[in-house]
Design a protein around this motif. Structure first.
Motif, PDB file in Angstrom:
ATOM      1  N   SER A 191       0.658  -1.161   0.111  1.00 21.58           N
ATOM      2  CA  SER A 191      -0.052  -0.149  -0.073  1.00 21.58           C
ATOM      3  C   SER A 191       0.677   1.275  -0.135  1.00 21.58           C
ATOM      4  N   HIS A 192       0.286   2.384   0.011  1.00 22.52           N
ATOM      5  CA  HIS A 192       0.950   3.730  -0.085  1.00 22.52           C
ATOM      6  C   HIS A 192       1.927   3.592   1.326  1.00 22.52           C
ATOM      7  N   ASP A 193       1.339   3.189   2.635  1.00 22.77           N
ATOM      8  CA  ASP A 193       2.047   3.385   3.669  1.00 22.77           C
ATOM      9  C   ASP A 193       2.832   2.311   3.841  1.00 22.77           C
ATOM     10  N   ASP A 194       2.669   0.975   3.268  1.00 27.30           N
ATOM     11  CA  ASP A 194       3.280  -0.078   3.887  1.00 27.30           C
ATOM     12  C   ASP A 194       3.809  -0.594   2.328  1.00 27.30           C
ATOM     13  N   TYR A 195       4.800  -0.228   1.720  1.00 24.15           N
ATOM     14  CA  TYR A 195       5.255  -0.070   0.263  1.00 24.15           C
ATOM     15  C   TYR A 195       6.263  -1.099  -0.193  1.00 24.15           C
ATOM     16  N   ARG A 196       6.957  -2.169   1.065  1.00 28.55           N
ATOM     17  CA  ARG A 196       7.780  -3.049   0.697  1.00 28.55           C
ATOM     18  C   ARG A 196       7.689  -4.045   1.717  1.00 28.55           C
ATOM     19  N   GLN A 197       8.116  -5.123   1.214  1.00 30.99           N
ATOM     20  CA  GLN A 197       8.035  -6.424   2.098  1.00 30.99           C
ATOM     21  C   GLN A 197       9.414  -7.391   1.449  1.00 30.99           C
ATOM     22  N   ASP A 198      10.153  -7.719   2.495  1.00 25.54           N
ATOM     23  CA  ASP A 198      11.503  -8.390   2.405  1.00 25.54           C
ATOM     24  C   ASP A 198      11.355  -9.953   2.642  1.00 25.54           C
ATOM     25  N   TYR A 199      12.080 -10.725   1.983  1.00 22.14           N
ATOM     26  CA  TYR A 199      11.816 -12.059   2.064  1.00 22.14           C
ATOM     27  C   TYR A 199      13.254 -12.532   2.064  1.00 22.14           C
ATOM     28  N   THR A 200      13.744 -13.518   3.154  1.00 28.00           N
ATOM     29  CA  THR A 200      14.852 -14.017   3.075  1.00 28.00           C
ATOM     30  C   THR A 200      15.082 -15.447   2.451  1.00 28.00           C
ATOM     31  N   VAL A 201      15.937 -15.742   1.824  1.00 27.59           N
ATOM     32  CA  VAL A 201      16.038 -17.338   1.206  1.00 27.59           C
ATOM     33  C   VAL A 201      17.604 -17.784   1.568  1.00 27.59           C
ATOM     34  N   ALA A 202      17.719 -18.867   2.260  1.00 27.94           N
ATOM     35  CA  ALA A 202      18.949 -19.519   2.496  1.00 27.94           C
ATOM     36  C   ALA A 202      19.505 -19.999   1.109  1.00 27.94           C
ATOM     37  N   GLY A 203      20.733 -19.504   0.609  1.00 27.42           N
ATOM     38  CA  GLY A 203      21.047 -19.912  -0.722  1.00 27.42           C
ATOM     39  C   GLY A 203      22.142 -20.752  -0.693  1.00 27.42           C
ATOM     40  N   HIS A 204      22.606 -21.598  -1.712  1.00 24.49           N
ATOM     41  CA  HIS A 204      23.710 -22.325  -1.903  1.00 24.49           C
ATOM     42  C   HIS A 204      24.444 -22.046  -3.069  1.00 24.49           C
ATOM     43  N   ALA A 205      25.637 -21.674  -3.177  1.00 31.07           N
ATOM     44  CA  ALA A 205      26.372 -21.515  -4.447  1.00 31.07           C
ATOM     45  C   ALA A 205      25.977 -22.811  -5.232  1.00 31.07           C
ATOM     46  N   GLY A 206      25.885 -22.470  -6.697  1.00 30.31           N
ATOM     47  CA  GLY A 206      25.667 -23.451  -7.627  1.00 30.31           C
ATOM     48  C   GLY A 206      24.215 -23.686  -7.936  1.00 30.31           C
ATOM     49  N   LYS A 207      23.335 -23.344  -6.899  1.00 37.62           N
ATOM     50  CA  LYS A 207      21.942 -23.788  -7.097  1.00 37.62           C
ATOM     51  C   LYS A 207      21.378 -22.358  -7.679  1.00 37.62           C
ATOM     52  N   THR A 208      20.184 -22.498  -8.479  1.00 38.33           N
ATOM     53  CA  THR A 208      19.294 -21.512  -9.161  1.00 38.33           C
ATOM     54  C   THR A 208      18.470 -20.882  -8.171  1.00 38.33           C
ATOM     55  N   LEU A 209      18.486 -19.492  -8.129  1.00 38.60           N
ATOM     56  CA  LEU A 209      17.122 -18.789  -7.430  1.00 38.60           C
ATOM     57  C   LEU A 209      16.346 -18.328  -8.599  1.00 38.60           C
ATOM     58  N   ALA A 210      15.194 -18.688  -8.511  1.00 41.99           N
ATOM     59  CA  ALA A 210      14.138 -18.341  -9.327  1.00 41.99           C
ATOM     60  C   ALA A 210      13.068 -17.551  -8.950  1.00 41.99           C
ATOM     61  N   LEU A 211      12.506 -16.478  -9.354  1.00 45.61           N
ATOM     62  CA  LEU A 211      11.310 -15.676  -8.939  1.00 45.61           C
ATOM     63  C   LEU A 211      10.265 -15.522 -10.086  1.00 45.61           C
ATOM     64  N   ARG A 212       9.122 -15.544  -9.452  1.00 45.87           N
ATOM     65  CA  ARG A 212       7.870 -14.973 -10.393  1.00 45.87           C
ATOM     66  C   ARG A 212       6.988 -14.387  -9.667  1.00 45.87           C
ATOM     67  N   LEU A 213       6.663 -13.095 -10.143  1.00 47.80           N
ATOM     68  CA  LEU A 213       5.938 -12.175  -9.334  1.00 47.80           C
ATOM     69  C   LEU A 213       4.482 -11.899 -10.137  1.00 47.80           C
ATOM     70  N   PHE A 214       3.349 -12.126  -9.618  1.00 49.91           N
ATOM     71  CA  PHE A 214       2.267 -11.831  -9.964  1.00 49.91           C
ATOM     72  C   PHE A 214       1.467 -10.819  -9.215  1.00 49.91           C
ATOM     73  N   SER A 215       0.976  -9.667 -10.184  1.00 49.85           N
ATOM     74  CA  SER A 215       0.024  -8.854  -9.439  1.00 49.85           C
ATOM     75  C   SER A 215      -0.521  -8.080 -10.580  1.00 49.85           C
ATOM     76  N   LYS A 216      -1.836  -7.557 -10.335  1.00 53.47           N
ATOM     77  CA  LYS A 216      -2.673  -6.706 -11.376  1.00 53.47           C
ATOM     78  C   LYS A 216      -1.957  -5.377 -11.474  1.00 53.47           C
ATOM     79  N   ASN A 217      -1.146  -4.877 -10.477  1.00 46.37           N
ATOM     80  CA  ASN A 217      -0.398  -3.520 -10.372  1.00 46.37           C
ATOM     81  C   ASN A 217       0.809  -3.511 -11.206  1.00 46.37           C
TER      82      ASN A 217
END
Length: 137
Positions: A48-74
């Protein structure tokens, strides 16, 4: 006439405490977890206008692939990914307009995925729901 210093100091401390508390609440990140034998998970949130960010943490390991897909009407919701060193974003989709991203992780450690919008692009009182799919394979 002399001002009443203890009261002024108390007011300043209260204002500073509120500001620091708000900053700490905004900085709280959600740890991403995966079900057994499933390399993907989906997270839902709303910005929202006042709550405009959310952080997520992911435990990663070298050599693995991190993949993201974002879905929103905005169309004004973006992704930023920071590696374990936290120095330079691996991607910031405000520059690319992408809603999907993947890359091999270069180091072990905690990766931060920030889902965000610019407050000026969201009307006050308006919520922008989203779904974020995170995969590690």
């Amino acid at each position: 006439m002399r001002t009443f210093r203890p009261f002024t100091t108390l007011v300043r401390a209260a204002v500073l405490g509120l500001a620091l508390g708000a900053a700490a609440a905004a900085a709280a990140a959600t740890q991403v977890t995966f079900e057994a034998n499933n390399p993907w998970t989906q997270l839902r949130g709303s910005l929202s206008h006042d709550d405009y960010r959310q952080d997520y943490t992911v435990a990663g390991h070298a050599g693995k692939t991190l993949a993201l897909r974002l879905f929103s009407k905005n169309p004004n919701i973006y992704l930023k990914v920071m590696g374990p060193d936290g120095k330079k974003p691996l991607v910031d989709t405000i520059k690319t307009g992408e809603t999907t991203w993947s890359a091999p992780m270069q180091a072990d450690g905690e990766y931060t995925v920030e889902v965000y919008t610019l407050p000026e692009t969201t009307k006050s009182g308006e919520d922008s729901p989203y779904a974020l799919q995170v995969g590690i394979y």
